[in-house]
Scaffold this active site. Structure first.
Site, PDB file in Angstrom:
ATOM      1  N   LYS A 127      29.786 -26.911 -27.620  1.00 37.24           N
ATOM      2  CA  LYS A 127      30.068 -28.049 -26.924  1.00 37.24           C
ATOM      3  C   LYS A 127      29.505 -29.019 -27.373  1.00 37.24           C
ATOM      4  O   LYS A 127      28.427 -29.171 -27.937  1.00 37.24           O
ATOM      5  CB  LYS A 127      29.364 -27.818 -25.539  1.00 37.24           C
ATOM      6  CG  LYS A 127      29.645 -28.814 -24.390  1.00 37.24           C
ATOM      7  CD  LYS A 127      29.234 -28.313 -23.167  1.00 37.24           C
ATOM      8  CE  LYS A 127      29.287 -29.467 -21.941  1.00 37.24           C
ATOM      9  NZ  LYS A 127      29.162 -29.180 -20.755  1.00 37.24           N
ATOM     10  N   SER A 150      32.241 -29.087 -16.562  1.00 42.29           N
ATOM     11  CA  SER A 150      32.495 -30.037 -17.872  1.00 42.29           C
ATOM     12  C   SER A 150      32.414 -29.303 -19.272  1.00 42.29           C
ATOM     13  O   SER A 150      33.073 -29.709 -20.149  1.00 42.29           O
ATOM     14  CB  SER A 150      30.972 -31.088 -17.842  1.00 42.29           C
ATOM     15  OG  SER A 150      29.669 -30.175 -18.183  1.00 42.29           O
ATOM     16  N   SER A 199      28.921 -26.064 -14.630  1.00 41.18           N
ATOM     17  CA  SER A 199      29.905 -26.319 -15.748  1.00 41.18           C
ATOM     18  C   SER A 199      30.050 -25.195 -16.824  1.00 41.18           C
ATOM     19  O   SER A 199      30.792 -25.578 -17.718  1.00 41.18           O
ATOM     20  CB  SER A 199      29.045 -27.632 -16.425  1.00 41.18           C
ATOM     21  OG  SER A 199      29.024 -28.754 -15.584  1.00 41.18           O
TER      22      SER A 199
END
Length: 492
Positions: free
Chosen positions: A79, A154, A178
């Site tokens: 990420k 997210s 997330s």
């Protein structure tokens, strides 16, 4: 060699150890898939092909010399909130579009030490603030199950790369759901560890008292392999807990589902907006666990209505504090031709931050301002303690707590949910972060539109092994985690 992306982490590790294929061949396989498929999915912000091949060659040399770990030579996607030395780290924001980190986050450094090969950095909601990965700066990542829908957020890019077989596993972060919500939307397994279990050093901060890194993969077993690398104390992170780390892979069969007491909070299944298909699939998965010997126990979690308002006071307050460092002076985006210092601050921040980030900064600054601090922020912290005590009381009678991971399946891209609608979509995940507890998402079926549904299991502190073990055994008895989106079959 054309179906390497279908193999589990264990199968990939064994294949490399037995020289059935090399790390370079495996890495090239994924890079070719990324080049072919990611134009549709839009999951990667940065693909590090040259570096990945160099790491793969080093991994092959280590394997040949007998110096390999279990995961040496396996590709991974990070990420884009984890700092990576010499590689752009954006946190999904224009504010950091030109930021090249001079160091690695601890999670990345541990991955390198284990011999993992970094394929690249993946898309996300800006500064991890959002639930859709419709990024205003780097575009909208698509859900591999239906490209007209979001992958969640997210950590939407992390979910999408695994669901599209563009990486065998990925790192994610979870501040209010997330990891679990995008795992639910994309039909994956995703673990949010206990706060303090995984180092936050080099993970760009959103809400420091709730941010936590974790693994995202197809199965609990795959997640366990990555947790063995990610977990552990880190002296560079003052919130990292000095506690012995389990061998999550060895412990996968340690928890017996037979006799396991699963708490069913009646408030969670009466939430307005809970989709009928989601409720049905979750209840079916609980019935399956009951058939496997689990005992379902109805419980009360009386603070449920306080989750959303409490979180959306504390998290924005911490975001306001953490993001004040992005001022156009030291690093990151700087506006052109500022007339004075105040103009530099104002335009750099208003041009560099997207709408949702600005909204949360403003909410947080208001909550922390003189005259409102006691009325809002301090009161929210007191309610946070009550939420934690509510869970601890429940765990006196049950081993784990079950819930949907999200009230709906994946939204359509461009649905333009109001902030309130988006925030209420986090109803099932926020409390886990407020209380610092571990929780896991497991895929348990599909809705009428063939979009994945997820079951969330919440554990007591430091029970990651238990959660992974329960889901692993559920996955031995079901095949939802093996289902693949049509786009994942391309180039197969």
């Amino acid at each position: 060699m054309s179906d390497l992306h279908r193999l589990s982490i264990r199968e990939l590790s064994e294949g490399l150890a037995q020289a059935k294929f090399s790390s370079r061949e495996l890495t090239e396989h994924y890079l070719k898939r990324i080049a072919k498929i990611d134009t549709q999915v839009q999951s990667y912000i940065t693909v590090t092909a040259e570096q990945a091949l160099a790491q793969a060659d080093a991994a092959d040399a280590a394997i040949k010399a007998g110096h390999a770990t279990t995961l040496t030579g396996l590709p991974i996607a990070h990420k884009d909130i984890f700092c990576t030395q010499g590689i752009k780290t954006t946190a999904g924001s224009k504010m950091l579009d030109n930021f090249i980190s001079p160091y690695d986050a601890t999670v990345v450094a541990k991955g390198k030490a284990a011999g993992l090969v970094t394929l690249g950095k993946v898309n996300m909601d800006e500064f991890a603030m959002g639930s859709t990965s419709e990024n205003p700066h780097f575009g909208s990542t698509k859900n591999p199950w239906n490209l007209e829908h979001v992958p969640g957020g997210s950590s939407g890019g992390s979910a999408a790369v695994v669901a599209a077989d563009l990486a065998p596993f990925a790192t994610g972060t979870d501040t209010g759901g997330s990891i679990r919500q995008p795992a639910s939307f994309c039909g994956l397994t995703g673990l949010k560890p206990t706060y303090g279990r995984v180092s936050r050093f080099g993970m760009i901060a959103y809400a420091s008292s709730m941010d936590q890194g974790g693994p995202m993969a197809r199965s609990a077993e795959d997640c366990a392999y990555l947790m063995n690398v990610m977990a552990g104390h880190d002296a560079k992170d003052s919130t990292s807990v000095q506690k012995e780390v389990d061998d999550y892979v060895s412990n996968l069969n340690d928890t017996s589902v037979k006799g396991l007491r699963i708490g069913i909070p009646k408030q969670y299944f009466n939430v307005q907006g809970l989709d009928a298909d989601v409720k049905a699939r979750v209840e079916e998965s609980l019935k399956k666990l009951e058939e496997m010997g689990a005992i379902l126990v109805e419980i009360n979690l009386n603070m449920t209505e306080a989750y959303v308002p409490t979180y959306y006071l504390i998290a924005p307050a911490e975001a306001s504090s953490n993001l004040q460092r992005f001022d156009g002076v030291r690093y990151g985006y700087r506006c052109e031709k500022p007339v004075d210092l105040m103009d530099l601050y104002k335009r750099s921040r208003s041009e560099g931050f997207g709408t949702e980030v600005q909204r949360r900064i403003l909410i947080g600054t208001y909550a922390l301002s003189a005259g409102y601090y006691d009325a809002y922020y301090v009161k929210a912290q007191k309610v946070r303690r009550l939420i934690q005590q509510d869970f601890l009381k429940a765990f006196e009678n049950v081993d784990v707590i079950a819930a949907p991971s999200a009230p709906t399946t994946a939204y359509k891209i461009g649905a333009n949910l109001s902030p309130t609608e988006m925030y209420l979509g986090d109803i099932y995940t926020l409390a886990v972060n407020l209380a610092g507890l571990p929780a896991i998402n497991a895929p348990v079926g599909f809705d009428k539109n063939n979009l994945p549904v997820g079951l969330q299991l919440i554990g007591n502190y430091w029970s990651e092994s238990q959660l992974l073990s329960v889901v692993h055994q559920y996955q031995q008895a079901t095949d939802w985690h093996t289902k693949r989106a049509a786009i994942a079959e391309e180039n197969a």
